[in-house]
Write a protein that holds these residues in place. Structure first.
Motif, mmCIF file in Angstrom:
data_model
loop_
_atom_site.group_PDB
_atom_site.id
_atom_site.type_symbol
_atom_site.label_atom_id
_atom_site.label_comp_id
_atom_site.label_asym_id
_atom_site.label_seq_id
_atom_site.Cartn_x
_atom_site.Cartn_y
_atom_site.Cartn_z
ATOM 1 N N LEU A 185 -33.026 -28.824 52.586
ATOM 2 C CA LEU A 185 -32.827 -27.725 52.807
ATOM 3 C C LEU A 185 -32.465 -27.334 54.262
ATOM 4 N N ASN A 186 -32.207 -28.458 55.090
ATOM 5 C CA ASN A 186 -31.731 -28.396 56.341
ATOM 6 C C ASN A 186 -31.147 -29.614 57.053
ATOM 7 N N ARG A 187 -30.377 -29.469 58.408
ATOM 8 C CA ARG A 187 -29.822 -30.684 58.876
ATOM 9 C C ARG A 187 -30.799 -31.887 59.358
ATOM 10 N N ARG A 245 -33.476 -32.652 57.978
ATOM 11 C CA ARG A 245 -34.337 -33.232 56.680
ATOM 12 C C ARG A 245 -35.904 -33.078 56.832
ATOM 13 N N THR A 246 -36.448 -31.718 57.297
ATOM 14 C CA THR A 246 -37.726 -31.519 57.845
ATOM 15 C C THR A 246 -38.426 -30.656 56.653
ATOM 16 N N MET A 247 -37.072 -30.001 55.856
ATOM 17 C CA MET A 247 -37.604 -28.913 54.667
ATOM 18 C C MET A 247 -37.062 -29.309 53.516
ATOM 19 N N PHE A 248 -37.957 -29.382 52.403
ATOM 20 C CA PHE A 248 -37.451 -29.733 51.018
ATOM 21 C C PHE A 248 -37.915 -28.608 50.126
ATOM 22 N N ALA A 249 -37.072 -28.493 49.095
ATOM 23 C CA ALA A 249 -37.691 -27.626 47.811
ATOM 24 C C ALA A 249 -37.686 -28.614 46.564
ATOM 25 N N LYS A 250 -38.531 -28.301 45.480
ATOM 26 C CA LYS A 250 -38.753 -29.060 44.505
ATOM 27 C C LYS A 250 -38.149 -28.116 43.369
ATOM 28 N N VAL A 251 -37.460 -29.012 42.305
ATOM 29 C CA VAL A 251 -36.834 -28.159 41.295
ATOM 30 C C VAL A 251 -36.949 -29.278 40.009
ATOM 31 N N ASP A 252 -36.971 -28.552 38.873
ATOM 32 C CA ASP A 252 -36.757 -29.487 37.701
ATOM 33 C C ASP A 252 -35.318 -30.117 37.734
ATOM 34 N N ALA A 253 -35.124 -31.161 37.473
ATOM 35 C CA ALA A 253 -33.784 -31.738 37.336
ATOM 36 C C ALA A 253 -32.845 -31.176 36.492
ATOM 37 N N ALA A 254 -33.302 -30.738 35.345
ATOM 38 C CA ALA A 254 -32.366 -30.003 34.252
ATOM 39 C C ALA A 254 -32.009 -28.881 34.841
ATOM 40 N N ASP A 255 -32.881 -28.263 35.595
ATOM 41 C CA ASP A 255 -32.245 -26.856 36.171
ATOM 42 C C ASP A 255 -31.446 -27.229 37.349
ATOM 43 N N ALA A 303 -22.227 -23.626 40.746
ATOM 44 C CA ALA A 303 -23.077 -23.238 41.745
ATOM 45 C C ALA A 303 -23.608 -24.683 42.359
ATOM 46 N N ASN A 304 -22.663 -25.250 43.076
ATOM 47 C CA ASN A 304 -23.038 -26.681 43.587
ATOM 48 C C ASN A 304 -22.731 -26.739 45.034
ATOM 49 N N GLY A 305 -23.139 -25.675 45.662
ATOM 50 C CA GLY A 305 -22.929 -25.603 47.367
ATOM 51 C C GLY A 305 -24.510 -26.117 47.733
ATOM 52 N N LEU A 306 -24.360 -26.608 48.934
ATOM 53 C CA LEU A 306 -25.860 -27.123 49.538
ATOM 54 C C LEU A 306 -26.848 -25.994 49.388
ATOM 55 N N TRP A 307 -28.255 -26.487 49.332
ATOM 56 C CA TRP A 307 -29.259 -25.577 49.444
ATOM 57 C C TRP A 307 -29.810 -25.426 50.808
ATOM 58 N N GLN A 308 -29.978 -24.238 51.177
ATOM 59 C CA GLN A 308 -30.653 -23.880 52.661
ATOM 60 C C GLN A 308 -31.996 -23.134 52.596
ATOM 61 N N GLY A 309 -32.860 -23.375 53.448
ATOM 62 C CA GLY A 309 -34.015 -22.674 53.575
ATOM 63 C C GLY A 309 -33.967 -21.649 54.631
ATOM 64 N N LEU A 310 -33.965 -20.315 54.332
ATOM 65 C CA LEU A 310 -33.571 -19.232 55.137
ATOM 66 C C LEU A 310 -35.068 -18.658 55.609
ATOM 67 N N ASP A 311 -35.369 -18.497 56.611
ATOM 68 C CA ASP A 311 -36.623 -17.813 57.291
ATOM 69 C C ASP A 311 -36.367 -16.358 57.313
ATOM 70 N N THR A 312 -36.964 -15.576 56.595
ATOM 71 C CA THR A 312 -36.813 -14.165 56.313
ATOM 72 C C THR A 312 -38.167 -13.424 56.565
ATOM 73 N N PHE A 313 -38.138 -12.274 56.724
ATOM 74 C CA PHE A 313 -39.188 -11.492 57.111
ATOM 75 C C PHE A 313 -40.471 -11.674 56.189
ATOM 76 N N TYR A 314 -39.852 -11.941 54.874
ATOM 77 C CA TYR A 314 -40.786 -11.971 53.841
ATOM 78 C C TYR A 314 -41.163 -13.331 53.493
ATOM 79 N N GLY A 315 -40.732 -14.466 54.301
ATOM 80 C CA GLY A 315 -41.148 -15.837 54.098
ATOM 81 C C GLY A 315 -39.973 -16.885 53.949
ATOM 82 N N ILE A 316 -39.993 -17.936 53.900
ATOM 83 C CA ILE A 316 -38.883 -18.917 53.625
ATOM 84 C C ILE A 316 -38.322 -18.811 52.130
ATOM 85 N N TYR A 317 -37.012 -18.613 51.938
ATOM 86 C CA TYR A 317 -36.583 -18.627 50.453
ATOM 87 C C TYR A 317 -35.412 -19.488 50.532
ATOM 88 N N VAL A 318 -35.116 -20.291 49.425
ATOM 89 C CA VAL A 318 -33.948 -20.946 49.301
ATOM 90 C C VAL A 318 -32.861 -20.408 48.678
#
Length: 211
Positions: A87-89, A91-101, A110-125
């Motif tokens: 999720l970041n340059r 390589r310290t943050m990762f998300a897990k997802v089912d391969a089929a999804d 929807a094949n853009g790079l994934w990013q982890g954004l730190d929001t007021f409510y937490g980190i979301y992908v």
């Protein structure tokens, strides 16, 4: 008695059914284009995701996508293939997802790079939409794409971890009064952006030429 014992000893234990290989999840249209394994499929997606770029932008994004390519794993508890997505340059943050999804998201465009954004409510992908700049309002929450949520619906993470995007951890609930409500159908927005990119590539235009 001896006959009964011999019969019992001759019974072979049943083998557990083998899980499908990760390559079995590769879509037919990708197989027709020569994709044999998951690395081949990632190469194809990288080419499609950068087809509207040229020059230095193409080189930079292609290198970044290669560095942040998902890593596969197999979950024996659920009998499913999963992916660890960077999720970041750094390589310290990762998300897990089912391969089929993940593959389904690539196929809808929807094949853009994934990013982890730190929001007021937490980190979301989030994933960046094709042809969109890097403003937060032009990214789509990945979990919403996975569940195909409508504007009045929101995602609930059953174990409380927003980086765990495995299907078993996602649930749908009505939009609460907390946080900004989603204004669009996530998949529709992503598909429209992907269609725009395809139109540009077909007419031999690049994103750089529009700037």
């Amino acid at each position: 008695m001896n006959a009964i014992l011999r019969q019992a000893l001759s019974i072979q234990p049943q083998e557990a059914p083998q899980a499908p290989a990760l390559s079995d999840l590769i879509p037919a249209r990708a197989r027709a284009l020569g994709c044999i394994d998951f690395e081949d499929y990632c190469d194809l997606i990288d080419r499609e995701a950068t087809a509207h770029l040229s020059g230095a932008n193409l080189v930079r994004i292609s290198r970044l996508r290669q560095q942040r390519r998902p890593r596969a794993f197999f979950d024996r508890n659920y009998g499913l293939h999963g992916l660890s997505v960077c999720l970041n340059r750094n390589r310290t943050m990762f998300a897990k997802v089912d391969a089929a999804d993940w593959i389904e998201m690539q196929e809808m465009g929807a094949n853009g790079l994934w990013q982890g954004l730190d929001t007021f409510y937490g980190i979301y992908v989030y994933t960046a939409l094709p042809l969109k700049r890097q403003a937060a309002t032009e990214k789509v929450p990945t979990a919403r794409l996975i569940l195909d949520l409508k504007p009045h619906e929101q995602v609930r993470f059953l174990d409380g971890d927003p980086l765990n995007l495995r299907r078993y951890n996602l649930a749908v609930s009505e939009q609460s009064s907390i946080g900004r409500p989603a204004r669009h159908d996530a998949r529709q927005v992503a598909q429209e952006a992907a269609a725009h990119r395809t139109e540009m590539v077909s007419s031999r235009r690049t994103f750089d030429a529009l700037r």
